[in-house]
Motif scaffolding. Structure first.
Motif, PDB file in Angstrom:
ATOM      1  N   GLU A 199     -13.220 -46.861  -2.551  1.00 13.64           N
ATOM      2  CA  GLU A 199     -13.154 -48.395  -2.512  1.00 13.64           C
ATOM      3  C   GLU A 199     -12.299 -48.731  -1.379  1.00 13.64           C
ATOM      4  OE1 GLU A 199     -13.587 -51.285  -5.830  1.00 13.64           O
ATOM      5  OE2 GLU A 199     -12.549 -49.534  -6.359  1.00 13.64           O
ATOM      6  N   GLY A 200     -12.756 -49.858  -0.819  1.00 16.96           N
ATOM      7  CA  GLY A 200     -11.982 -50.578   0.424  1.00 16.96           C
ATOM      8  C   GLY A 200     -12.308 -49.967   1.668  1.00 16.96           C
ATOM      9  N   ILE A 201     -12.957 -49.014   1.873  1.00 17.46           N
ATOM     10  CA  ILE A 201     -13.313 -48.526   3.061  1.00 17.46           C
ATOM     11  C   ILE A 201     -14.724 -48.825   3.901  1.00 17.46           C
ATOM     12  CG2 ILE A 201     -12.133 -46.383   2.865  1.00 17.46           C
ATOM     13  CD1 ILE A 201     -14.664 -44.941   2.917  1.00 17.46           C
ATOM     14  N   GLY A 202     -15.265 -49.969   3.080  1.00 19.16           N
ATOM     15  CA  GLY A 202     -16.344 -50.789   3.715  1.00 19.16           C
ATOM     16  C   GLY A 202     -17.588 -49.987   3.418  1.00 19.16           C
ATOM     17  N   TYR A 203     -17.719 -48.808   2.826  1.00 19.81           N
ATOM     18  CA  TYR A 203     -18.900 -48.164   2.340  1.00 19.81           C
ATOM     19  C   TYR A 203     -18.814 -48.037   0.958  1.00 19.81           C
ATOM     20  CZ  TYR A 203     -18.396 -46.863   7.454  1.00 19.81           C
ATOM     21  OH  TYR A 203     -18.089 -46.899   8.627  1.00 19.81           O
ATOM     22  N   LYS A 204     -19.763 -48.914   0.448  1.00 21.73           N
ATOM     23  CA  LYS A 204     -19.647 -49.141  -1.175  1.00 21.73           C
ATOM     24  C   LYS A 204     -20.681 -48.163  -1.915  1.00 21.73           C
ATOM     25  CE  LYS A 204     -20.478 -52.300  -4.759  1.00 21.73           C
ATOM     26  NZ  LYS A 204     -21.568 -53.329  -5.085  1.00 21.73           N
ATOM     27  N   VAL A 205     -20.156 -47.497  -2.822  1.00 20.31           N
ATOM     28  CA  VAL A 205     -20.849 -46.323  -3.323  1.00 20.31           C
ATOM     29  C   VAL A 205     -21.407 -47.179  -4.678  1.00 20.31           C
ATOM     30  CG1 VAL A 205     -20.650 -44.204  -4.675  1.00 20.31           C
ATOM     31  CG2 VAL A 205     -19.198 -44.628  -2.509  1.00 20.31           C
ATOM     32  N   ILE A 206     -22.933 -46.697  -4.773  1.00 19.28           N
ATOM     33  CA  ILE A 206     -23.415 -47.210  -5.992  1.00 19.28           C
ATOM     34  C   ILE A 206     -24.246 -46.081  -6.537  1.00 19.28           C
ATOM     35  CG2 ILE A 206     -23.634 -49.707  -5.278  1.00 19.28           C
ATOM     36  CD1 ILE A 206     -26.464 -49.323  -4.810  1.00 19.28           C
ATOM     37  N   GLY A 207     -24.771 -46.163  -7.894  1.00 15.14           N
ATOM     38  CA  GLY A 207     -25.499 -45.363  -8.764  1.00 15.14           C
ATOM     39  C   GLY A 207     -26.915 -45.133  -7.928  1.00 15.14           C
ATOM     40  N   ASN A 208     -27.616 -44.421  -7.964  1.00 14.00           N
ATOM     41  CA  ASN A 208     -29.023 -44.381  -7.352  1.00 14.00           C
ATOM     42  C   ASN A 208     -30.137 -45.107  -8.247  1.00 14.00           C
ATOM     43  OD1 ASN A 208     -28.472 -42.993  -4.793  1.00 14.00           O
ATOM     44  ND2 ASN A 208     -29.163 -40.965  -5.678  1.00 14.00           N
ATOM     45  N   THR A 209     -31.250 -45.747  -7.543  1.00  9.34           N
ATOM     46  CA  THR A 209     -32.219 -46.229  -8.092  1.00  9.34           C
ATOM     47  C   THR A 209     -33.278 -45.121  -8.232  1.00  9.34           C
ATOM     48  OG1 THR A 209     -31.747 -48.258  -7.286  1.00  9.34           O
ATOM     49  CG2 THR A 209     -34.091 -47.995  -8.089  1.00  9.34           C
ATOM     50  N   ALA A 210     -33.484 -44.766  -9.468  1.00 12.85           N
ATOM     51  CA  ALA A 210     -34.275 -43.503  -9.802  1.00 12.85           C
ATOM     52  C   ALA A 210     -35.340 -43.787 -10.859  1.00 12.85           C
ATOM     53  CB  ALA A 210     -33.619 -42.302 -10.111  1.00 12.85           C
ATOM     54  N   PRO A 253     -10.918 -31.913  -8.514  1.00  7.07           N
ATOM     55  CA  PRO A 253     -12.003 -30.963  -8.940  1.00  7.07           C
ATOM     56  C   PRO A 253     -12.996 -32.419  -9.762  1.00  7.07           C
ATOM     57  CG  PRO A 253     -10.158 -31.000 -10.406  1.00  7.07           C
ATOM     58  CD  PRO A 253      -9.630 -31.685  -9.296  1.00  7.07           C
ATOM     59  N   ILE A 254     -14.062 -32.666  -9.031  1.00 12.32           N
ATOM     60  CA  ILE A 254     -15.083 -33.860  -9.274  1.00 12.32           C
ATOM     61  C   ILE A 254     -16.350 -33.136  -9.986  1.00 12.32           C
ATOM     62  CG2 ILE A 254     -14.490 -35.374  -7.237  1.00 12.32           C
ATOM     63  CD1 ILE A 254     -16.888 -34.579  -6.095  1.00 12.32           C
ATOM     64  N   TRP A 255     -16.373 -31.782 -10.057  1.00 16.02           N
ATOM     65  CA  TRP A 255     -17.536 -31.098 -10.714  1.00 16.02           C
ATOM     66  C   TRP A 255     -18.790 -31.628 -10.452  1.00 16.02           C
ATOM     67  CZ3 TRP A 255     -16.825 -26.387 -12.515  1.00 16.02           C
ATOM     68  CH2 TRP A 255     -15.621 -25.719 -12.733  1.00 16.02           C
ATOM     69  N   PRO A 256     -19.448 -31.453  -9.255  1.00 14.18           N
ATOM     70  CA  PRO A 256     -20.809 -31.891  -9.152  1.00 14.18           C
ATOM     71  C   PRO A 256     -21.623 -31.099 -10.098  1.00 14.18           C
ATOM     72  CG  PRO A 256     -20.044 -30.717  -7.172  1.00 14.18           C
ATOM     73  CD  PRO A 256     -18.747 -30.966  -8.109  1.00 14.18           C
ATOM     74  N   GLY A 257     -22.875 -31.682 -10.218  1.00 17.38           N
ATOM     75  CA  GLY A 257     -23.938 -30.657 -11.075  1.00 17.38           C
ATOM     76  C   GLY A 257     -24.198 -31.113 -12.561  1.00 17.38           C
ATOM     77  N   ARG A 258     -23.287 -32.213 -12.778  1.00 16.11           N
ATOM     78  CA  ARG A 258     -23.230 -32.823 -14.113  1.00 16.11           C
ATOM     79  C   ARG A 258     -24.109 -34.029 -14.133  1.00 16.11           C
ATOM     80  NH1 ARG A 258     -18.357 -34.356 -16.098  1.00 16.11           N
ATOM     81  NH2 ARG A 258     -18.332 -33.601 -18.233  1.00 16.11           N
ATOM     82  N   GLY A 259     -25.120 -34.095 -14.674  1.00 15.93           N
ATOM     83  CA  GLY A 259     -26.478 -35.102 -14.436  1.00 15.93           C
ATOM     84  C   GLY A 259     -27.265 -34.847 -13.509  1.00 15.93           C
ATOM     85  N   PRO A 260     -27.934 -35.805 -13.121  1.00 13.79           N
ATOM     86  CA  PRO A 260     -29.328 -35.704 -12.189  1.00 13.79           C
ATOM     87  C   PRO A 260     -28.787 -35.157 -10.764  1.00 13.79           C
ATOM     88  CG  PRO A 260     -28.850 -37.687 -12.444  1.00 13.79           C
ATOM     89  CD  PRO A 260     -28.024 -37.449 -13.306  1.00 13.79           C
ATOM     90  N   MET A 261     -29.485 -34.506  -9.857  1.00 10.82           N
ATOM     91  CA  MET A 261     -29.160 -33.972  -8.928  1.00 10.82           C
ATOM     92  C   MET A 261     -29.000 -34.747  -7.718  1.00 10.82           C
ATOM     93  SD  MET A 261     -31.950 -30.903  -8.693  1.00 10.82           S
ATOM     94  CE  MET A 261     -31.655 -29.727  -7.411  1.00 10.82           C
ATOM     95  N   SER A 262     -29.397 -35.991  -7.650  1.00 12.10           N
ATOM     96  CA  SER A 262     -29.356 -37.016  -6.631  1.00 12.10           C
ATOM     97  C   SER A 262     -28.937 -38.002  -7.213  1.00 12.10           C
ATOM     98  CB  SER A 262     -30.507 -37.161  -5.664  1.00 12.10           C
ATOM     99  OG  SER A 262     -30.178 -38.195  -4.907  1.00 12.10           O
TER     100      SER A 262
END
Lengths: 173, 532, 460
Positions: free
Chosen positions: B180-191, B325-334
């Motif tokens: 947050e606040g670094i100018g690159y906003k993260v959003i969930g993917n459209t899929a 520990p963010i643990w990627p791999g839970r939910g969809p791949m992208s």
């Protein structure tokens, strides 16, 4: 009814494991192509001892142990002899899982490939290389997935009902 | 094999997602539609079983059936011939449903400015129509494919998504908060992924296996499109390898299509209108092969534009360890990404891109590395756990400008039916490389913010191609430099239409499937208009 | 909200409000209650056509052993029941007789609705007249084959089988029990599906709620018997099942029950669901000697899940064994060992795999577990249908595998032919040939029976 339960080849409980525990066994009434290899109880015991060292587990799945042993033995006719050599070397030199690979590479290169093979089988569920490679486990029993089974499922198996992934996973890692 | 129907109002080559959805739409108007598909039927359950039994789980083609009479690029063959400075690689599936059997379900729309690159930034080429023209068809495609996503994703919309945005993973929430606040906003993917039960298909249950196959059909794919085409009365002939497009003796009209069976028995299919939707490499190949005295360069190729302007996304990648520990791999791949770099003034100088975060289960790759290093025992288990929990990967979906030199050609090697393999000239321009350089800077900023350790960039001259094959059948108003017009109609044959990702004149910064479907559904309306 | 404000204002302001306003607010109250009761009665399920049919406008074709019965328009329009007086409405709902004097077929559960009290009938009437959007248009008329097209025959049937006494509370039972009994025997019409029927399609009162086939899906025994019924279920299990479609670690609703829950039961108040559970627990046990343990007690966890890797995947799904099919198609959610995962149901200790009747196993595979409506509290994931992916043989194979591996092994003998029958909508009804046969060579006997019956009725 039992026809639906039939599983190919190897019994549920791990025939070799049970046999090895009884020990003194010279003839295994086992209709597998790896029968000859399987008759060497000492080799199997060596395999189990090394498997325990490499996995740091004393409760290895017996059915999987059978499959791995038979598959490796089938792919390498010297496997029984080599696994015994390796086991003896490890015992003689008090090798640990931490120094195992480095010491073998330096001092016993002939059997230095074996720990990786065992690790690959137990942790990744794959025996053999290249075209001969075969998956023998892809589940929560596969140790790399067992290591994270409280958080992740082996890909293709569902993690749980929709949205389960929003929950907070363990942070003490 | 069914060979009884040898004529239809509309004959479509290729039972992928675009061909099938067009077929369904056309058949619903009471027209007879026949699809010729080179590959076999694909059975999801079989693919799942093959995947689990497979030893190379990173090879997304491995679980799919392979046939040397309808070859496709594989690890074990050398189907692609390469002549250019950068080897072109792609993977696609020849079979009913096509390549969307394995994709990450990304169903982004282009942003409005993507349609007028030349006008706004003086680079690339303009589309023959605007974002607003395509908007209703985007929506039609989204309803069909069951798309979910955040409303505010950079592409304006007239109606809400057919279902709500997918529940975020813990990893997404953490990364979004941390950045947050670094100018690159993260959003969930459209899929094209179900966030609820939709159209008889279940909501996602986190199998994390979008590639090579969603085992439960929570992710849309072309096999489902083919199924709905069949329900609409479309006849699909499988294992029908089209090798020639035949024009009328004394006119430019297309009259028939010829195909082989795997045994090389030949059949001729006539129709009123023909659609080539056989993927952006196989379609140009087929057009180039269909030479005659009247059309010595091949069908639709009188201006020598077929197969040119090949674009993909030559991505840069980075991987590192996050400090929590963010643990990627839970939910969809992208699952999540950054949109802010998809458009901007700098676009006249350097390529735009989207930044995609990986949410792929990393356990297999990590274990592989550790075993190679000779790590065993408790240490191995602990490291698998630790590294899996902290693993992060990013890549940029970077725009490549259409360059006529980058192209698909007919190769010298032939397959078992005597059909040439494709040959490529491919290069990556400085414009795109500058985009990748900018992406690396942003990767670094993000990595720092996430307390990165063990930062590892892909080599600057190595590109990770995305299988977003576009441009080779490009549409445009300029007859001299494009293959078809905005309707998808060949510039040289009135009753020949082109469809699929190849017709997109620019590749933009998103996966090409949704846009190809939307354009295909738009083209279907012109086909219907012609015939009804 | 609105009317409660009105009511409280009325209390405060008393005579300042006009009598009209008071009447309107009271009506609103009645309509609201009627709506709740109509939901409990699940009228919408049958009286709304599939694929975006307008609520209560009818047109749904219901497959019955007699043939296709098409539901009518019950909105307050001229094509619906707009002209019905309260008496007409009452006769239709509680006695199965339309305003034009014709008999309804008992696909309309008026034998259950007969239990509804006069007071609740008034509320239902108020709702259907004033709370439902009128829709014009008459659905197609029902045309059953001879002899069922003679609606008069239903009068005879009613004489034999309709108990048109409204519910009378049992003074020895609690208010909650009585409320549950009233709802369950009346509006929610549990017995319509769960009570087996005699050869003339009437509920067999001696086996109330003992389980019955609906042709395809099987409505199980829900009496208090531990082994054959749901005697082992806790009160909370039952409430959860009715509210959310599942009893934790035991059972999931599917088929018509899933519909009943999504349209109706999930919308009932917690008090009413609790009341139904209280009553249900006291339904006399109907026991089948072949059931020797509770249906959710069968099965075991597969402890050798990697055994599937000992054999290569056959080139075609058609050649896959039950275990291979299970692993390819089912294990993705239910997991290799059968235990499900984080809210995805376990097959081990699942009631569907523990009953003598295995139709629901096959039906769940063919049709999936689908809810036409959103279920507020369920886990939110439907099971997909496999009818278009598996042929009859494959369905039989995988059904038998999961029964023997995770369920009641002794009933793992489903054949492809049985699957084919269920796929095609259930066994052909014996009623039609029976009735025609009866007409042909037993006409005299039947007429005699009717005459005898009518006389008896008149005397009574």
């Amino acid at each position: 009814m039992s026809q639906y339960k039939e599983k190919a080849g190897i019994s549920r409980r791990g025939f070799l494991t049970a046999s090895a525990a009884l020990s003194g066994l010279t003839l295994v009434p086992f209709a597998s192509q790896a029968q000859a290899a399987a008759t060497d109880a000492k080799a199997f015991n060596a395999f189990m001892a090394l498997s325990q060292l490499i996995t740091a587990k004393s409760d290895l799945n017996p059915a999987l142990a059978d499959t791995i042993y038979l598959s490796l033995a089938q792919q390498d006719e010297d496997f029984a002899a080599r696994i015994k050599t390796l086991n003896a070397f490890v015992a003689d030199h008090n090798l640990t899982s931490a120094n195992l690979q480095a010491r073998l590479d330096a001092e016993q290169p002939d059997v230095a490939d074996l720990p990786r093979k065992l690790a690959k089988a137990w942790f990744q569920g794959i025996v053999g290389e290249g075209k001969a490679a075969k998956t023998i486990s892809y589940s929560d029993n596969t140790l790399m997935y067992a290591a994270v089974a409280d958080v992740l499922a082996p890909p293709s198996y569902a993690l749980g009902a929709y949205g389960i992934w929003s929950s907070k996973p363990p942070q003490d890692v | 094999m069914a060979t009884t129907q040898t004529s239809a109002d509309v004959v479509i080559v290729g039972a992928g997602i675009v061909g099938s959805l067009m077929a369904e739409k056309i058949a619903q108007q009471g027209l007879s539609v026949l699809i010729l598909e080179s590959g076999p039927n694909i059975d999801r359950n079989h693919v799942v079983a093959k995947f689990r039994h497979g030893v190379d789980k990173g090879d997304y083609m491995a679980p799919y059936p392979y046939n040397d009479w309808a070859p496709e690029p594989r690890k074990f063959n050398d189907y692609f011939q390469n002549e250019g400075p950068v080897p072109y690689s792609a993977s696609y599936i020849r079979g009913v449903g096509g390549t969307t059997w394995h994709w990450a379900g990304m169903a982004w729309r282009y942003v409005p400015n993507d349609f007028k690159l030349k006008t706004l930034y003086g680079v690339g080429r303009d589309w023959p129509f605007s974002y607003d023209d395509l908007e209703p068809f985007y929506y039609e495609a989204e309803v069909k494919m069951g798309v979910s996503g955040p409303e505010d994703n950079g592409s304006p919309r007239s109606k809400p998504f057919p279902m709500p945005e997918l529940a975020p993973s813990w990893a997404l929430s953490r990364v979004r908060d941390r950045l947050e606040g670094i100018g690159y906003k993260v959003i969930g993917n459209t899929a094209a992924r179900n966030s609820q039960n939709y159209d008889g298909r279940p909501a996602c249950v986190g199998n994390n296996n979008c590639m090579p196959v969603c085992p439960v059909d929570a992710q849309y794919h072309g096999g489902i499109s083919a199924q709905s085409a069949k329900q609409a009365g479309v006849n699909i002939i499988t294992e029908a390898i089209v090798y020639k497009i035949e024009h009328a003796k004394n006119s430019d009209k297309i009259e028939a299509i010829h195909y082989y069976t795997p045994n090389k028995d030949s059949f001729r299919v006539t129709g009123k209108t023909f659609v080539l939707a056989a993927n952006a490499i196989e379609t140009p190949k087929l057009m180039l092969m269909s030479k005659s005295d009247r059309f010595p360069n091949g069908i639709g190729n009188s201006n020598d534009m077929v197969g040119r302007h090949l674009c993909d996304h030559p991505r840069a990648k980075v991987s590192f360890e996050v400090d929590e520990p963010i643990w990627p791999g839970r939910g969809p791949m992208s699952e999540y990404s950054i949109q802010s770099e998809r458009d901007g003034e700098w676009r006249s100088e350097s390529a735009a891109f989207r930044i995609d975060f990986s949410n792929t289960n990393p356990v297999r790759g990590i274990t592989d590395k550790l075993i190679k290093q000779g790590v065993y025992g408790e240490e191995l288990e602990q490291q698998i756990r630790h590294k899996s929990a902290h693993s992060m990967g990013m890549k940029n979906i970077v725009e490549q400008l259409p360059d006529p030199n980058n192209r698909v050609m007919l190769g010298d090697r032939l397959d078992t039916l005597g059909i040439p393999n494709p040959k490529f000239y491919y290069s990556v321009s400085d414009y795109t490389r500058r985009g990748n350089a900018r992406a690396r800077e942003i990767f670094t900023t993000i990595a720092k913010r996430l307390g990165a350790k063990e930062l590892s960039f892909s080599a600057e001259d190595k590109f990770s191609l995305a299988n977003h094959i576009t441009g080779t059948l490009g549409m445009g108003d300029d007859r001299a430099t494009t293959v078809c017009n905005g309707e998808g109609r060949s510039h040289f044959h009135d009753n020949l239409f082109l469809a699929g990702t190849g017709v997109l004149p620019t590749v933009a910064t998103v996966n090409s499937t949704l846009t190809a479907v939307a354009v295909g559904l738009r083209t279907a309306e012109f086909i219907i208009e012609d015939l009804v | 909200m609105k009317h409660s404000v009105m009511l409280s204002s009325a209390l405060v302001l008393g005579s300042m409000l006009s009598p009209v306003a008071l009447a309107v607010s009271a009506d609103q109250d009645l309509i609201k209650r009627g709506e709740y009761l109509a939901t409990a009665g699940d009228c919408v399920a049958c009286h709304t056509a599939e694929h975006e049919g307008k609520p209560f406008a009818g047109g749904l074709s219901i497959d019955t052993p007699l043939g296709h019965i098409i539901s009518s328009n019950i909105t307050p329009s001229k094509d619906g029941i707009g002209d019905y007086s309260y008496e007409d409405f009452d006769r239709a709902v509680r006695q199965g007789i339309r305003a034009d004097g014709n008999n309804l077929y008992p696909a309309m559960p008026y034998t259950a609705y007969a239990k509804v009290t006069d007071e609740d009938m008034q509320a239902l009437y108020a709702y259907f007249m004033h709370g439902v959007e009128p829709v014009d248009g008459k659905p197609e008329a029902t045309e059953l084959p001879f002899p069922f097209n003679i609606r008069e025959s239903m009068a005879v049937w009613n004489g034999l089988f309709l108990d048109d006494e409204p519910f009378t509370p049992d003074p020895d039972q609690s208010d909650e029990w009585n409320r549950g009994a009233y709802l369950a025997q009346g509006l929610t019409h549990c017995a319509t599906c769960h009570t087996p029927r005699n050869p003339l399609m009437a509920e067999d009162s001696g086996k109330a709620l003992a389980g019955a086939s609906l042709g395809t899906w099987y409505a199980p025994n829900i009496t208090s018997d531990d082994n054959s019924g749901i005697g082992t279920w806790t009160h909370d299990d039952i409430v959860s099942y009715l509210k959310a479609g599942y009893a934790p670690d035991k059972s999931q609703a599917a088929g018509p029950m899933a519909e009943a829950i999504s349209h109706s039961l999930q919308h009932l108040s917690d008090e009413d669901l609790s009341a139904i559970a209280v009553w249900l627990k006291t339904v006399p046990a109907v026991s089948d000697a072949n059931d020797t343990q509770p249906s959710e007690s069968y099965g075991q966890v597969n402890d050798n899940i990697d055994s599937v890797f000992l054999e290569d995947v056959p080139a075609s799904t058609a050649d896959m064994s039950g275990a291979q099919l299970y692993n390819a198609a089912c294990a993705s959610c239910h997991q290799a060992d059968g235990t499900g995962n984080n809210g995805l149901p376990s097959l081990v200790n699942n009631t569907v795999l523990g009953r003598q009747n295995t139709d629901n196993v096959v039906m769940a595979i063919l049709e999936g577990v689908q809810y036409r409506n959103h279920i507020e509290e369920s886990h939110g994931t439907n099971m997909p249908a496999f009818a278009h992916e598996f042929n009859d043989e494959q369905v039989a194979r995988v059904s038998n595998y999961i029964l023997s591996e995770f369920g009641r092994e002794e009933v793992a003998d489903i054949t492809a032919d049985e699957v084919a029958v269920l796929r095609s909508g259930g066994p052909a009804s014996p009623l039609l040939p029976l009735a025609r046969w009866g007409m042909g060579i037993g006409a005299v006997f039947v007429l005699g029976l009717i005459a005898w019956f009518l006389r008896r009725k008149r005397k009574g």
